[in-house]
Design an enzyme around this catalytic site. Structure first.
Site, short mmCIF file in Angstrom:
data_model
loop_
_atom_site.label_atom_id
_atom_site.label_comp_id
_atom_site.label_asym_id
_atom_site.label_seq_id
_atom_site.Cartn_x
_atom_site.Cartn_y
_atom_site.Cartn_z
N ASP A 44 28.49 45.85 27.57
CA ASP A 44 28.65 46.84 28.64
C ASP A 44 27.36 47.05 29.43
O ASP A 44 27.41 47.54 30.56
CB ASP A 44 29.26 48.17 28.14
CG ASP A 44 28.47 48.83 27.04
OD1 ASP A 44 27.67 48.15 26.38
OD2 ASP A 44 28.69 50.03 26.80
C1 LAN Z 1 22.96 51.81 21.12
C2 LAN Z 1 22.46 52.21 22.44
C3 LAN Z 1 23.31 51.80 23.60
C4 LAN Z 1 24.77 51.68 23.25
C5 LAN Z 1 25.70 51.63 24.49
C6 LAN Z 1 25.32 50.54 25.48
C7 LAN Z 1 25.62 52.96 25.23
C8 LAN Z 1 27.13 51.44 24.00
O1 LAN Z 1 28.03 51.51 25.07
C9 LAN Z 1 27.27 50.22 23.14
C10 LAN Z 1 26.38 50.33 21.90
C11 LAN Z 1 24.89 50.56 22.22
C12 LAN Z 1 24.30 49.24 22.64
C13 LAN Z 1 24.10 51.03 20.99
C14 LAN Z 1 24.51 50.58 19.64
C15 LAN Z 1 23.81 51.26 18.44
C16 LAN Z 1 22.36 51.53 18.70
C17 LAN Z 1 21.67 50.23 18.97
C18 LAN Z 1 22.27 52.45 19.94
C19 LAN Z 1 22.98 53.77 19.77
C20 LAN Z 1 20.80 52.75 19.98
C21 LAN Z 1 20.39 52.89 18.50
C22 LAN Z 1 21.56 52.33 17.65
C23 LAN Z 1 21.03 51.60 16.40
C24 LAN Z 1 22.18 51.11 15.55
C25 LAN Z 1 20.12 52.54 15.62
C26 LAN Z 1 19.66 52.05 14.30
C27 LAN Z 1 20.54 52.49 13.23
C28 LAN Z 1 21.27 51.68 12.45
C29 LAN Z 1 22.48 52.19 11.80
C30 LAN Z 1 20.91 50.26 12.22
#
Ligand code: LAN
Length: 743
Positions: free
Chosen positions: A472
Site C-alpha cells: 500500500d
Molecule cells: C507498519 C507501518 C506502516 C504500515 C502501513 C503501511 C500503514 C499498513 O497499511 C501496512 C503495514 C505497515 C507497513 C506496518 C506493519 C507493521 C510495522 C512494520 C508498522 C506498524 C511499523 C512498526 C510495525 C513493526 C511490526 C514493529 C515491530 C514489532 C514486531 C511485532 C516485529
C-alpha cells in the site's frame, strides 16, 4: 530560540533523520559530538521548555521537532488569493490555508515530512540491551533523555504498558525497569521501588511473555531453559513445508531469525554486580531456586493477548525434546545459515533492517559473531541513531526508521484535493522530488535466495535505502505521483515507465483471496496462526489481506487507469473486481470495516468507501448501493453530540467500536472523508463535523495531539504525529472542493 531549544537538532539527508546533541555541523554523518555531558541544569531546562505530562496525554505533541522547524522555516505564501463567496466560505478557506502553511513549515528541505513515530515501549529496551551486551554505550545526553522518556511514561501504580496508552503489563514494566537499571539508575530510586512493587505484586518476572524471556535470557536474568525452543534447524527444512519460516510474515521472519541465532548460541551476558542484583530485584523467589523449565509457558495474565493453542504446546514439547539430543554438526550448519541470512538482510537494508526489533537483535548477533571492532558491527551501531527520536517526553525508539514516504504521499493528496493546493507549487515540487527519490529502482542481488518479493518500481514506508517495499505504500506513492502529474505546474521526473513498474508491483502483490497484504503475498495458511508463539500479538504468522491495503491498491490502480487506460487493461480490471469484492466481503453487519493499521473502524471505513466509490463501475450497482448505504449509516450513527467522531485504541484490540470520551480530530476527518466520498446527503452531519475541525484548529494552523492513532498486530499502538494535520486538512479541502463544484 533558546539555548535549550537548539541543543537537540534534527539532521536529515534524503529522508534519513537523526537527532544530534549540539552537533558540530549539519553533516549527518558527523552527528555524534561525544565531548558533551548532559547537565542536570540542561535537563530541567528541557523539561521546562517542553512540558509533558502523561496525565494530560500520554501522546506527546512532537514539540521539539515542530518548534525547531517553525523557527527555521518561514511561512510560505500562496501564489494568489482565493476569493470566497461568503463569510462561511472565507472561514473555511482561511482554515485550509492556515493548515497548509503551518504544515509546510515542517517540510524538510529534501521534501518530506518527519515526525514522532514512537508509541511501543518494548523497542528501546532491545536497543539498550544490544548496547549493554556489546559494551557500546550510547552517549550520555542520549541516555539522559532516554531516562526522561522512560520515567515520563511510568504509570501511577509504578508499571508501564506495552505501549504509551496501555495498562501496565509485565513485559512493559520489567523491560523499562531493566533498561533504567542498565543506564545506571539506582535501585533505591523511589520510582524504581514502586516499579519493583508492581512486578512483585503481579507475580514477578517469571511471568514475562516469551519476547521478554528472550531479552532477559540475553542479560543472564532468565535461564535459557525457561525459554521454549525456537528449533533453529527449522530454517534448513525444505521450503515447500507450509510452516517453513520463509513463509512467515516478513516481520515475524526477521525477528525470529536473529532470535533463533541468539537461542542457538545461548548468548548471555557475563554475571556481574548489576546482573546479580537484578536477579534479586525482579523475582518473587530466589533466582537460584526457580524451576526454569516450568516457567516456559508462564505468562502474567495482564500480558496475554493470544493464548497458546494445543498444537503450539505439542510443538514446543517436541522442539524442547529435540534440544536435548540435538546434533552438533547440524546446529553448526544452522547457525552458519542464520548468520548468512542476517548478513544479507543487513546488506539489503543498509544496516537499517526491516524494523526496530530486528535492528537490535541483528546488532547483537553481529557483535557476537564478528566482534565489536568488526566493520559490520560498526555499521550496525551507526544505524541505531536512525531509530531514535526526541520529543517533549524524552528520547524514544521509533517504530520504524520513520514514516517519511507514507506521510509525504498523504500530504500531497490532502493538499491537492482542491485547487487551493495549486497555490503552493514550491511545497509540491519539493514533495515530488522526495517521492521521486524514494521509488525503489533496483533489485537486491540476493533477493531470491532470501525469499524477497520483487521490488523494482515499488515504494517503501520510510526510505528507499531501507529497502523493504510495501504494497500500500507503493499505492500511495503511485497515487500521489499521479496526482502531482495531473497538475502540470512544474517539471516532473517520474517517467511513464516507472509508473507502469509501480502498477506491475501492485498487481504482483494481490493475494489469492483478492485482497492485498502488506509486504509480501500470503505464503502460509491461516492455520499457521495456531503456532504463533508471541502471546502478545495476533495474526503475525502470515501476510494476510487487509481492507486498507486492498483499498489503497485498488485506488492506485483506478487512478492509474484514468491516465493509462490501455496498459494491461484486462489484468487491471480483473484485479479490481477481485479486490473490490474482497473489500465488500469484509464489511461487517453494522456497515463498518475493521482497520488493522490505525484506530480503527473509521479509518478502514473511510478507505473502503473511497475505493468502492471510485471503483463503482466494477461493482454490481445494487450491491454497491447497499454497501455504501450501510457504511454511511454506520458513520452517521457514530457521530457524537459535538459533531465529531472518536475511537480509542481499544477498538483495535477488542475489535468492537470503542468510543472515546471526547471526539478526535483524526477520526472525525476520516469519517468526513468517508461521508463526503460516499456523497452522503446528510449535509448537516457533514457540516457539523467540518465546524468541529475548524473550531479545534489552533491559531497557528496546527491541531492539538489527541489520542494515539496507529496500531499493529491488534495489540500495540504506534504514534502517527502527522495525522492530526494531514487528515483534517484533507477533509476540509474536500469539503471546499465539493461545495465549490456543486454551485
Ligand atoms: C507498519 C507501518 C506502516 C504500515 C502501513 C503501511 C500503514 C499498513 O497499511 C501496512 C503495514 C505497515 C507497513 C506496518 C506493519 C507493521 C510495522 C512494520 C508498522 C506498524 C511499523 C512498526 C510495525 C513493526 C511490526 C514493529 C515491530 C514489532 C514486531 C511485532 C516485529
Amino acid at each position: 530560540m533558546t539555548q535549550e531549544n537548539s541543543s537537540w537538532q534534527l539532521l536529515s539527508k534524503n529522508g534519513r533523520q537523526i537527532w544530534a546533541y549540539k552537533p558540530k555541523s549539519n553533516n549527518i554523518d558527523d552527528h555524534l559530538n561525544n565531548a558533551h555531558n548532559f547537565s542536570e541544569q540542561e535537563l530541567s531546562a528541557f523539561a521546562e521548555n517542553f512540558q509533558f505530562s502523561r496525565e494530560n496525554n500520554p501522546s506527546a505533541s512532537d514539540k521539539v521537532f515542530r518548534s525547531q522547524m517553525q523557527a527555521a522555516n518561514p511561512r510560505p505564501t500562496a501564489t494568489k488569493k482565493t476569493i470566497a463567496r461568503n463569510k462561511e466560505e472565507q472561514i473555511l478557506i482561511d482554515s485550509i490555508i492556515n493548515g497548509i502553511e503551518y504544515f509546510s513549515q515542517l517540510q524538510s528541505d529534501e521534501g518530506h515530512w518527519a515526525g514522532d513515530y514512537g508509541g511501543p515501549l518494548f523497542l528501546l529496551p532491545g536497543l539498550l540491551i544490544a548496547s549493554y551486551l556489546s559494551g557500546s554505550p550510547l552517549p550520555k545526553p542520549h541516555q539522559a533523555m532516554m531516562q526522561v522518556y522512560l520515567f515520563n511514561h511510568q504509570q501511577p501504580d509504578g508499571g508501564w504498558g506495552m505501549h504509551i496508552e496501555g495498562e501496565p503489563t509485565m513485559f512493559g514494566t520489567v523491560m523499562q525497569y531493566v533498561s533504567l537499571r542498565i543506564m545506571g539508575v539506582d535501585k533505591n530510586d523511589t520510582r524504581l521501588t514502586k516499579a519493583r512493587r508492581w512486578i512483585k505484586n503481579n507475580g514477578g518476572a517469571t511471568g514475562i511473555p516469551s519476547w521478554g524471556k528472550f531479552y532477559l535470557a540475553l542479560l543472564n536474568l532468565y535461564d535459557w531453559q525457561g525459554f521454549n525452543s525456537l528449533l533453529p534447524e527449522m530454517w534448513l527444512l525444505p521450503t515447500w513445508l507450509p510452516f517453513h519460516p520463509s513463509r512467515y510474515w516478513c516481520h515475524s521472519r526477521m525477528v525470529y531469525l536473529p532470535m533463533a541465532y541468539c537461542y542457538a548460541e545461548r548468548i548471555q551476558a557475563p554475571e556481574n554486580d548489576l546482573i546479580l542484583s537484578l536477579r534479586e530485584e525482579i523475582y518473587c523467589e530466589d533466582f537460584a531456586n526457580i524451576h526454569w523449565e516450568k516457567q516456559r509457558n508462564t505468562v502474567c495474565e495482564k500480558d496475554i493477548y493470544t493464548t497458546q493453542s494445543p498444537i503450539l504446546k505439542w510443538t514446543n514439547l517436541i522442539n524442547n525434546g529435540y534440544e536435548k539430543i540435538k546434533f552438533k554438526w547440524l546446529r553448526k550448519k544452522t547457525t552458519a545459515y542464520l548468520l548468512k541470512y542476517i548478513n544479507a538482510e543487513d546488506a539489503q537494508t543498509n544496516y537499517l533492517n526491516i524494523g526496530p526489533v530486528s535492528k537490535a537483535i541483528n546488532s547483537i548477533c553481529i557483535w557476537h559473531a564478528e566482534g565489536k571492532e568488526s566493520e559490520s558491527f560498526k555499521k550496525h551501531v551507526a544505524r541505531w541513531y536512525d531509530y531514535l527520536w526526541v520529543a517533549e517526553d524524552g528520547m524514544k525508539m521509533s517504530g520504524y526508521n520513520g514514516s517519511q514516504l507514507w506521510d509525504t504521499a498523504f500530504t500531497v493528496r490532502a493538499i491537492l484535493e482542491s485547487d487551493i493546493g495549486l497555490l503552493y507549487p514550491n511545497i509540491l515540487k519539493k514533495a515530488e522530488n522526495f517521492i521521486d527519490n524514494m521509488q525503489i529502482l533496483t533489485e537486491h542481488e540476493t533477493h531470491q535466495a532470501f525469499f524477497r518479493h520483487p521490488m523494482i518500481g515499488s515504494w517503501p514506508f520510510s526510505t528507499a535505502e531501507q529497502g523493504w517495499p510495501v504494497a500500500d505504500c507503493t499505492s500511495e506513492g503511485l497515487s500521489s505521483a499521479l496526482a502531482l502529474q495531473k497538475t502540470d505546474i512544474f517539471k516532473q521526473n517520474i517517467s511513464d515507465e516507472r509508473l507502469k513498474q509501480a502498477v506491475d508491483v501492485i498487481l504482483s502483490y494481490q493475494n489469492k483471496d483478492g485482497g492485498w497484504p502488506t509486504y509480501e503475498l500470503q505464503r502460509a495458511p491461516k492455520w499457521l496462526e495456531k503456532l504463533n508463539p508471541s502471546e502478545i500479538f495476533a495474526d503475525i504468522m502470515a501476510d494476510y489481506s487487509w481492507t486498507e491495503c486492498s483499498a489503497a491498491c485498488s485506488i492506485a490502480l483506478l487512478d492509474f487507469q484514468e491516465r493509462f487506460p490501455d496498459y494491461k487493461t484486462e489484468s487491471i480490471n480483473t484485479a479490481l473486481s477481485l479486490g473490490l469484492s474482497y473489500i465488500i466481503n469484509k464489511q461487517k453487519s453494522d456497515g463498518s470495516w475493521y482497520g488493522g493499521w490505525a484506530v480503527c473502524f473509521t479509518y478502514a471505513t473511510w478507505f473502503a468507501i473511497e475505493a468502492l466509490m471510485q471503483g463503482k463501475a466494477h461493482i454490481d450497482p445494487s450491491l454497491h448501493k447497499q454497501c455504501i448505504n450501510k457504511a454511511t449509516d454506520f458513520l452517521l450513527k457514530r457521530q457524537m453530540a459535538d459533531g465529531g467522531w472518536g475511537e480509542t485504541y481499544e477498538s483495535c484490540a477488542k475489535m468492537i467500536y470503542s468510543q472515546a470520551k471526547t471526539s478526535q480530530v483524526v477520526n472525525t476527518a476520516w469519517a468526513l472523508l468517508g461521508l463526503q466520498a460516499a456523497e452522503s446527503n446528510n449535509k448537516e452531519a457533514i457540516q457539523q463535523g467540518i465546524n468541529l475541525l475548524i473550531a479545534r484548529q489552533q491559531d497557528n494552523g496546527d491541531w492539538a495531539q489527541e489520542n494515539i492513532s496507529g496500531v499493529f498486530n491488534y495489540n500495540c499502538m504506534i504514534t502517527y504525529s502527522s495525522y492530526r494535520n494531514i487528515f483534517p486538512l484533507w477533509a476540509l479541502n474536500r469539503f471546499y472542493k465539493l461545495s465549490t463544484s456543486a454551485k
